[in-house]
Design an enzyme around this catalytic site. Structure first.
Site, PDB file in Angstrom:
ATOM      1  N   ASP A  36       0.797  -1.227   0.000  1.00  0.00           N
ATOM      2  CA  ASP A  36       0.000   0.000   0.000  1.00  0.00           C
ATOM      3  C   ASP A  36       0.828   1.274   0.000  1.00  0.00           C
ATOM      4  O   ASP A  36       0.302   2.351  -0.287  1.00  0.00           O
ATOM      5  CB  ASP A  36      -0.945   0.015   1.203  1.00  0.00           C
ATOM      6  N   ASP A 290     -18.166  35.341 -30.301  1.00  0.00           N
ATOM      7  CA  ASP A 290     -18.726  35.505 -31.639  1.00  0.00           C
ATOM      8  C   ASP A 290     -17.860  34.875 -32.720  1.00  0.00           C
ATOM      9  O   ASP A 290     -18.251  34.784 -33.862  1.00  0.00           O
ATOM     10  CB  ASP A 290     -18.889  37.003 -31.959  1.00  0.00           C
ATOM     11  N   GLY A 425      -4.393  25.230 -34.166  1.00  0.00           N
ATOM     12  CA  GLY A 425      -3.312  25.878 -34.896  1.00  0.00           C
ATOM     13  C   GLY A 425      -3.664  27.229 -35.476  1.00  0.00           C
ATOM     14  O   GLY A 425      -3.075  27.640 -36.470  1.00  0.00           O
ATOM     15  N   LEU A 426      -4.596  27.909 -34.899  1.00  0.00           N
ATOM     16  CA  LEU A 426      -4.922  29.305 -35.218  1.00  0.00           C
ATOM     17  C   LEU A 426      -5.630  29.538 -36.546  1.00  0.00           C
ATOM     18  O   LEU A 426      -6.313  30.528 -36.709  1.00  0.00           O
ATOM     19  CB  LEU A 426      -3.652  30.176 -35.251  1.00  0.00           C
TER      20      LEU A 426
END
Ligand code: SF4
Length: 553
Positions: A36, A290, A425-426
């Site tokens: 344990d 948005d 990746g933008l």
């Protein structure tokens, strides 16, 4: 009890270990088999704590089972008290030891130690880790406050603080070792309370000593930061010491505002100054909501009940996500989670079986999974973006940097954490942002830009060709980084009649294509201007990098 490869929670004695490992001057003696001690690794390797948890194991082996295992317990108890000199001793047993019926708690109580001994009942076959932590904390507090009087004026935080001529003060209850971002949450909530005019009396169990716990009633009220750990203790303190409790967990901008209002109401303070100082980036969130990568994203949420409920609110109210499914392994909070799921219109998944969670994720096909490290594995296998929001966690979820989840800064951190896996990746949102912007386009849409550029360098009739093509802006799926056409910048077309024409050497052209498409056009134009100014007619790799250095200065 089910044996499984992965579990959301360990047995209840792991919960007891979490309390002992969170506190100072407390030691846990655990009647448990030799193996344990593996649990130490949870604290040293995963939670990155500097030392071993304050736990001593009886460490019995198969050969001990024919002998006097109770004597083994007594020996370990005596050695532990002698060596570690704790202010309070916790005594419990692991699953297998439960079957031996040695009653380690009763043995400890009979040994005449001059420190409080808290005998823990941790039914391993019916309960789990979070319950074990909650029960251990509760028993410790009860034992240390036993017989203490209720302070004068308790029950009315505002009046009591005024009568004693001081700021209202609160205890922060619930942060533990192996909790999710507890260290930074405590710092953030302490700062938030300070701006409101409330002092933190003590934090427990994290960092507290038994002597600190004995001072809990001196605070005017309690803040239950992690209900899985501190709910039962807070309810007991409310009943026995008339300490009101704050119920809102400040995760997310809306919940943090609600938290400020709840604390202010309880403490008789004006919430306005604290809200005015909030460094929330909510307006920025809103603009991002948005954008194409957030609104309406289908999200599945799973974890402990507190973080799941907070995440669901944030996802729906602050990020514009569509929550398509949620669930928890925290059975003690199943009722609250079911009510929330019903409100959202989805079915709550209450389970500790990760295969059931995986099946639900596969069935729902969300675009984002918010979960534990188990869901991180599940999502990876299914190819779905994922962010971790709750324990159980892995080592990377104990970051060296400051990364709270609570308060206004916590909401900023969460926004970053959830949005990054979605950005891929933008390119998606950059295409959207720049699709109309001639400055950052070339090729088909860049003709007007080149025309402007050409006009500047004295080529008045260069505007017409390609102008019609500019009407078609690239859509999000039109290109990806590294794909040349159609938004790739076209090289200048050297013709004999064009005195400013430049020739790009193939290597330079190849190097240019490594630049992300949305700034490639600008890089091309800057390099050509640089070359013209120096009277060059050819652009080599060296020219490209010289131009880069020139414009970077
Ligand atoms: S006592 Fe329980 S936790 Fe410990 S090794 Fe046995 S089954 Fe695992």
């Amino acid at each position: 009890m089910e044996l499984t490869v992965w579990t959301y929670e360990g047995p209840p004695h792991i919960g007891a270990m979490r309390i002992a490992a969170s506190m100072e001057a407390v030691h846990l003696v655990l009647h448990a088999p030799l193996g344990d001690s593996y649990a130490d690794l949870l604290f040293t390797m995963i939670a990155r704590s500097a030392g071993r948890p304050p736990v001593s194991y009886t460490g019995f082996q198969a050969r001990d089972l024919g002998g006097d295992t109770a004597q083994l317990v007594k020996t370990r108890l005596a050695e532990t008290v002698e060596r570690f000199k704790p202010q309070a001793l916790l005594v419990g047993e692991a699953c297998t030891a439960e079957l031996l019926q040695d009653q380690p708690g009763a043995l400890a109580e009979g040994m005449g130690f001059d420190i409080p001994v808290i005998s823990l009942e941790l039914p391993a076959f019916t309960r789990k880790e979070a319950w074990g932590a909650s029960e251990t904390f509760h028993q410790l507090v009860r034992s240390l406050l036993n017989g203490r009087p209720v302070p004068q004026g308790a029950g009315d935080p505002s009046a009591r603080a005024k009568a004693e001529g001081r700021r209202p003060r609160a205890n922060l209850l619930g942060p533990t070792a192996l909790g999710f971002r507890c260290r930074d949450d405590v710092i953030e909530v302490t700062k938030l309370l300070d701006t409101l005019g409330v002092d933190v009396h003590l934090v427990a169990p994290a960092g507290a000593t038994p002597a600190d716990l004995a001072r809990i009633p001196e605070a005017d009220f309690n803040i239950c930061l992690y209900p899985e750990i501190a709910h039962s203790t807070c309810v007991w303190l409310e009943r026995m010491f008339k300490q009101p409790r704050v119920r809102t967990v400040p995760i997310g901008v809306g919940a943090t505002r609600d938290f400020v209002f709840e604390v202010a109401r309880l403490a008789g303070l004006d919430p306005a100054p604290a809200l005015a100082q909030a460094r929330t980036r909510l307006p920025w969130f809103s603009r991002s909501v948005d954008s194409t990568y957030l609104t309406g994203k289908r999200v599945f949420i799973f974890g402990d009940a507190t973080h799941v409920m907070a995440a669901a609110r944030m996802a729906r109210e602050e990020l514009g996500f569509d929550v398509v499914g949620l669930g928890t392994y925290s059975r003690e909070f199943a009722r609250e989670l079911r009510a929330l799921a019903e409100d959202i219109g989805v079915e709550a998944l209450i389970t500790d079986d990760y295969l059931a969670v995986e099946a639900r994720v596969a069935e729902l096909h969300p675009e984002l999974v918010l979960g534990t490290q188990m869901e991180r594995h599940i999502a990876k296998r299914l190819g779905i973006p994922c962010a971790v929001i709750s324990s159980p966690v892995h080592v990377q979820d104990f970051p060296a940097r400051y990364a709270p989840q609570m308060g206004f800064e916590g909401a900023n951190v969460i926004f970053d954490t959830w949005v990054h896996p979605l950005m891929m990746g933008l390119e998606e949102h950059l295409i959207t942002m720049f699709r109309e912007d001639v400055e950052f386009n070339d090729g088909e849409v860049a003709a007007p830009a080149r025309a402007v550029q050409s006009a500047e360098v004295g080529e008045p009739d260069a505007a017409a060709p390609g102008a019609a093509a500019a009407a078609k802006a690239p859509g999000p799926n039109d290109s990806a980084p590294g794909d040349p056409a159609p938004s790739d910048p076209a090289p200048s077309d050297p013709t004999p009649s064009d005195p400013t024409a430049l020739r790009w050497e193939p290597d330079a052209e190849k190097e240019l294509r490594k630049i992300p498409f949305f700034v490639r056009g600008k890089a091309r134009r800057n390099t050509e201007n640089f070359a013209r100014e120096r009277g060059l007619t050819e652009i080599s790799i060296d020219t490209l990098y010289e131009a880069k250095a020139h414009f970077g200065r």
